[in-house]
Every structure is written in C-alpha cells, then in structure tokens.
Design a protein around this motif. Structure first.
Motif, PDB file in Angstrom:
ATOM      1  N   ASP A 186     -19.142 -67.419 115.716  1.00 41.53           N
ATOM      2  CA  ASP A 186     -19.838 -68.711 115.696  1.00 41.53           C
ATOM      3  C   ASP A 186     -21.157 -68.641 114.941  1.00 41.53           C
ATOM      4  OD1 ASP A 186     -17.807 -69.842 117.181  1.00 41.53           O
ATOM      5  OD2 ASP A 186     -18.787 -69.439 119.111  1.00 41.53           O
ATOM      6  N   SER A 187     -21.631 -67.442 114.648  1.00 40.26           N
ATOM      7  CA  SER A 187     -22.887 -67.306 113.902  1.00 40.26           C
ATOM      8  C   SER A 187     -22.713 -67.581 112.420  1.00 40.26           C
ATOM      9  CB  SER A 187     -23.462 -65.898 114.094  1.00 40.26           C
ATOM     10  OG  SER A 187     -23.661 -65.594 115.457  1.00 40.26           O
ATOM     11  N   ALA A 188     -21.472 -67.606 111.951  1.00 39.68           N
ATOM     12  CA  ALA A 188     -21.226 -67.831 110.526  1.00 39.68           C
ATOM     13  C   ALA A 188     -21.667 -69.225 110.129  1.00 39.68           C
ATOM     14  CB  ALA A 188     -19.749 -67.625 110.212  1.00 39.68           C
ATOM     15  N   GLY A 189     -22.169 -69.341 108.911  1.00 44.42           N
ATOM     16  CA  GLY A 189     -22.609 -70.638 108.405  1.00 44.42           C
ATOM     17  C   GLY A 189     -23.699 -70.502 107.357  1.00 44.42           C
ATOM     18  N   VAL A 190     -24.268 -71.641 106.982  1.00 46.13           N
ATOM     19  CA  VAL A 190     -25.327 -71.690 105.976  1.00 46.13           C
ATOM     20  C   VAL A 190     -26.660 -71.958 106.681  1.00 46.13           C
ATOM     21  CG1 VAL A 190     -26.178 -72.869 103.914  1.00 46.13           C
ATOM     22  CG2 VAL A 190     -23.719 -72.507 104.218  1.00 46.13           C
ATOM     23  N   TYR A 191     -27.672 -71.173 106.325  1.00 40.78           N
ATOM     24  CA  TYR A 191     -29.005 -71.314 106.917  1.00 40.78           C
ATOM     25  C   TYR A 191     -29.997 -71.669 105.801  1.00 40.78           C
ATOM     26  CZ  TYR A 191     -26.984 -69.132 111.055  1.00 40.78           C
ATOM     27  OH  TYR A 191     -26.212 -68.858 112.150  1.00 40.78           O
ATOM     28  N   ARG A 192     -30.890 -72.617 106.102  1.00 45.33           N
ATOM     29  CA  ARG A 192     -31.832 -73.102 105.099  1.00 45.33           C
ATOM     30  C   ARG A 192     -33.271 -72.839 105.536  1.00 45.33           C
ATOM     31  NH1 ARG A 192     -32.317 -79.360 103.096  1.00 45.33           N
ATOM     32  NH2 ARG A 192     -33.604 -79.555 104.968  1.00 45.33           N
ATOM     33  N   CYS A 193     -34.057 -72.345 104.574  1.00 45.55           N
ATOM     34  CA  CYS A 193     -35.479 -72.108 104.815  1.00 45.55           C
ATOM     35  C   CYS A 193     -36.282 -73.098 103.975  1.00 45.55           C
ATOM     36  CB  CYS A 193     -35.846 -70.679 104.440  1.00 45.55           C
ATOM     37  SG  CYS A 193     -37.629 -70.346 104.486  1.00 45.55           S
ATOM     38  N   THR A 194     -37.261 -73.764 104.599  1.00 45.35           N
ATOM     39  CA  THR A 194     -38.125 -74.723 103.906  1.00 45.35           C
ATOM     40  C   THR A 194     -39.555 -74.196 103.911  1.00 45.35           C
ATOM     41  OG1 THR A 194     -36.737 -76.579 104.590  1.00 45.35           O
ATOM     42  CG2 THR A 194     -38.977 -77.089 103.855  1.00 45.35           C
ATOM     43  N   ALA A 195     -40.108 -74.057 102.704  1.00 45.87           N
ATOM     44  CA  ALA A 195     -41.513 -73.653 102.547  1.00 45.87           C
ATOM     45  C   ALA A 195     -42.319 -74.901 102.193  1.00 45.87           C
ATOM     46  CB  ALA A 195     -41.639 -72.609 101.450  1.00 45.87           C
ATOM     47  N   SER A 196     -43.394 -75.151 102.930  1.00 48.37           N
ATOM     48  CA  SER A 196     -44.161 -76.388 102.709  1.00 48.37           C
ATOM     49  C   SER A 196     -45.652 -76.141 102.918  1.00 48.37           C
ATOM     50  CB  SER A 196     -43.686 -77.495 103.665  1.00 48.37           C
ATOM     51  OG  SER A 196     -43.935 -77.116 105.015  1.00 48.37           O
ATOM     52  N   ASN A 197     -46.439 -76.973 102.245  1.00 47.81           N
ATOM     53  CA  ASN A 197     -47.876 -77.064 102.520  1.00 47.81           C
ATOM     54  C   ASN A 197     -48.250 -78.541 102.498  1.00 47.81           C
ATOM     55  OD1 ASN A 197     -47.927 -77.678  99.813  1.00 47.81           O
ATOM     56  ND2 ASN A 197     -48.985 -75.801  99.176  1.00 47.81           N
ATOM     57  N   ASP A 198     -49.526 -78.824 102.401  1.00 51.90           N
ATOM     58  CA  ASP A 198     -49.972 -80.215 102.540  1.00 51.90           C
ATOM     59  C   ASP A 198     -49.578 -81.106 101.369  1.00 51.90           C
ATOM     60  OD1 ASP A 198     -51.089 -79.641 104.976  1.00 51.90           O
ATOM     61  OD2 ASP A 198     -53.077 -79.211 104.150  1.00 51.90           O
ATOM     62  N   VAL A 199     -49.110 -80.521 100.287  1.00 51.62           N
ATOM     63  CA  VAL A 199     -48.830 -81.350  99.106  1.00 51.62           C
ATOM     64  C   VAL A 199     -47.383 -81.280  98.626  1.00 51.62           C
ATOM     65  CG1 VAL A 199     -51.187 -81.324  98.258  1.00 51.62           C
ATOM     66  CG2 VAL A 199     -49.641 -79.454  97.649  1.00 51.62           C
ATOM     67  N   GLY A 200     -46.539 -80.535  99.304  1.00 48.07           N
ATOM     68  CA  GLY A 200     -45.144 -80.481  98.855  1.00 48.07           C
ATOM     69  C   GLY A 200     -44.335 -79.443  99.591  1.00 48.07           C
ATOM     70  N   GLU A 201     -43.055 -79.393  99.287  1.00 50.49           N
ATOM     71  CA  GLU A 201     -42.150 -78.436  99.916  1.00 50.49           C
ATOM     72  C   GLU A 201     -41.000 -78.099  98.979  1.00 50.49           C
ATOM     73  OE1 GLU A 201     -39.062 -81.214 102.449  1.00 50.49           O
ATOM     74  OE2 GLU A 201     -40.922 -80.579 103.435  1.00 50.49           O
ATOM     75  N   GLU A 202     -40.436 -76.920  99.212  1.00 53.87           N
ATOM     76  CA  GLU A 202     -39.252 -76.452  98.503  1.00 53.87           C
ATOM     77  C   GLU A 202     -38.411 -75.663  99.498  1.00 53.87           C
ATOM     78  OE1 GLU A 202     -38.081 -77.016  95.589  1.00 53.87           O
ATOM     79  OE2 GLU A 202     -39.761 -77.991  94.567  1.00 53.87           O
ATOM     80  N   ASN A 203     -37.115 -75.489  99.198  1.00 54.91           N
ATOM     81  CA  ASN A 203     -36.246 -74.780 100.133  1.00 54.91           C
ATOM     82  C   ASN A 203     -35.219 -73.922  99.404  1.00 54.91           C
ATOM     83  OD1 ASN A 203     -33.615 -76.395  99.831  1.00 54.91           O
ATOM     84  ND2 ASN A 203     -35.125 -78.007 100.242  1.00 54.91           N
ATOM     85  N   CYS A 204     -34.583 -73.038 100.182  1.00 52.88           N
ATOM     86  CA  CYS A 204     -33.501 -72.190  99.689  1.00 52.88           C
ATOM     87  C   CYS A 204     -32.523 -71.973 100.837  1.00 52.88           C
ATOM     88  CB  CYS A 204     -34.021 -70.849  99.159  1.00 52.88           C
ATOM     89  SG  CYS A 204     -34.861 -69.827 100.405  1.00 52.88           S
TER      90      CYS A 204
END
Length: 346
Positions: A186-204
């Motif tokens: 059940d642990s299988a799957g896709v995990y997403r990390c979001t990096a953000s600060n006060d002016v924007g964000e990006e993820n992988c």
C-alpha cells in the motif's frame, strides 16, 4: 503633518513593483514630491523628485535611474513610484514625501525583493522491499530564505493530494526529508514535494514502486534453476542414448570386416571321411592302381596352387616295396599327392 502610513510589500526578482503614495493637495506651483531610499547601514538617498514643474532623477544612480518613474498622475493626487525589473538590491525602506504650502504628507513602504524557489530535485534512498524503510528527499538549489518544504501523496492519478502513510516520519529540523517506514504494497505510489517561500513555489515528484519480498525472489530463482537443471539432464540422457546406439552400430559394421581380413577363403572343400577311408582301402588292395593314381594325381596340381602351367605327366614308376611296407611310413615325396586326394576341387 499627516500621520505616516507603513506598508510592507514582497516582490519577486524580475517583476515590477508599484509603491503606493497618495495626497490630497490641490495643484499649485508650490507642490513638491520626493522619493527616498533607506538601506540598513547606509545613508538615505533621493531617487526621484518633482520640483518646479519638472521631474528629476538622481544622476548618481546611473543606468538604474531609468527603471524609476511616477506610476500615475502625481499632480492629481497619485504620486506612486514604479520600479521596473526588480533586483535583489532594490530591497529597502522607501519614503514618499509630499509638501505643499507648509504641509507635508509621508508614506512609507518596506519593499522586500525575493527569489522564488527553483524547481527542486526529488530523490530516494533505500531498498523498495516490504518491511524496509526508504528516505525521500527534496531540495531547491536557489531561492530566498526561508524556503518551506511539504511532502504529499498524489492520489487518483494526480487529480488530488492526500496525506502521507501513517508510519511516515517527517524530520522537523529538515522538513525536506521524510522517511517511509515498514513499507507495504500500500506504500506504492507517487509522492510530491513542494518548495515555497513568500513569493512563489515549485514542486517535484518521486515514484515508489514496491518489489517482491526477497524470499519470493529466491523461490522464483530456485524454480528457474531447477527447471534449467532438469532440461540439461534430459538433454544429457538423450545424448548418451544416441551415443550408445551410434557405438553399437559402428561395432556391428566393423565385425564382418575383421573376419574377412584375418581368415583365408580356400576354394576347395573337405571330402567326407567315408570317401577318404574308401580311398585308403582301395589303395591297400591294389598297390599298382594306387601307385598309378598317385602318380597321375601328382602330375595334376591342385586348384589352389595352379599358378604354374601343368607339365607333361611322366611314365608311372612302380614302387619297390612289399605289402608289409604299407604299414610303414610313407615316403615324403608320395604324401603330397595322397593328401591332395582327400580334397576335391570346388
């Protein structure tokens, strides 16, 4: 003097910023407008002014002065400042001073220019086996601090986000790292990390694909090896049987050849004993006839020695011995015809 208005504004490098400043003074020849910048550990400097119905910029700023302008109708009450193509060095405290007829109005804006996080990189450490632990990491190489990281699980083929598994452990000191403990299917799957600060964000994202247990892998490998050995044994048995048949066939073909090479093939055959005994008795009864027959036979050589052409027979010679000499030894010269008498030509 009007009360100060303090505003904090955060912007991204490369964007444009409009710093607000409004007044209610009527248009007159005595209207003065001035924008100043105060940086930490530096002297305050004038950026742009309106005085005597003309706009002036600080020549000491060089080419950077071209990025500064009034954003609205400054004579009609909108003296806001427009800064184009923001730089990190544009951060600071800006003050707007409007003066008319002895009255002054101040507006202050704290501008913070930030860099939004660069697209982070996601990676995974550990073996994807049931019962094992894996560590998920995420990091942006660029961006203004503080950068915040958040891990989520992608659900419904990317349509929504959900919480991490119950046994997931987040490092509070390093929130960009999360550990998935005691993995299950059940642990299988896709995990997403979001990096953000006060002016924007990006993820992988990173994908967790579970593998079979080591024991199951070993069992499968054992079955494969067993089948391979069985196939090899069958092939070996077939080869041995085929080899044995080939050897037997070879021996059967070689045996007749060996007999033909070792044995002689005479063309004469042995006369029956009865015939031999009768011939001997006839010889005893008539010495003269036997002598003549022997001499006659000696003149005609046997067929298996017929290499030399036959000679003209000589006249028979009567042997000089009595009847009692018949029991004695036969002269050697007369035995050859007698022996040949026992064979007949085939």
């Amino acid at each position: 003097m009007a009360a100060d208005a303090q505003i904090e504004m955060k912007k991204v490098v490369g964007d444009n910023a409009t710093l607000p400043c409004h007044h209610q003074f009527p248009t007159s020849e005595s209207l003065d407008i001035e924008w100043l910048l105060q940086k930490p550990n530096a002297k305050q400097k004038v950026l742009i002014t309106f005085f005597g119905e003309r706009v002036y910029t600080n020549e000491a700023m060089g080419s950077e002065a071209s990025r500064l302008s009034f954003a609205g109708e400054y004579l009609s009450g909108d003296a806001s400042l427009l800064i184009s193509d923001l730089l990190l060095t544009d951060s600071g405290e800006y003050s707007c001073k409007v003066k008319s007829g002895g009255k002054i109005t101040w507006n202050r804006v704290n501008l913070i220019v930030l860099v939004k996080p660069s697209k982070p990189r996601c990676w995974m450490d550990g073996k994807l086996l049931e019962g094992s632990d894996v560590k998920l990491s995420c990091k942006s190489s660029d961006g203004s601090d503080p950068i915040h990281y958040k891990w989520e699980r992608v659900l419904d083929k990317g349509k929504s986000l959900g919480k991490l598994p119950n046994l997931a452990l987040i490092d509070l000191k390093n929130p960009e790292i999360v550990t998935l403990r005691n993995l299950t299917m059940d642990s299988a799957g896709v995990y997403r990390c979001t990096a953000s600060n006060d002016v924007g964000e990006e993820n992988c994202t990173v994908e967790v694909t579970m593998q079979s247990d080591v024991r199951e892998v070993g069992m499968v490998a054992g079955v494969v090896v067993g089948i391979s050995l069985a196939v090899l044994i069958v092939i070996l048995i077939i080869w041995l049987v085929f080899r044995k048949k080939e050897k037997k066939k070879y021996e059967e073909e070689e045996t007749p050849n060996e007999i033909r090479e070792d044995a002689e093939a005479p063309k004469a055959k042995l006369v029956k004993p009865n015939s031999l005994s009768s011939s001997r008795s006839g010889s005893s009864r008539s010495g003269a006839s036997s002598t003549q027959s022997m001499v006659h036979n000696s003149a005609s050589p046997p067929s298996y020695t017929s290499v030399v052409p036959p000679k003209t027979p000589e006249p028979p010679v009567t042997p000089k011995y009595t009847s009692r000499n018949l029991s004695g030894p036969t002269p050697p010269t007369l035995m050859v015809p007698a022996q040949t008498k026992a064979f007949q030509t085939v």
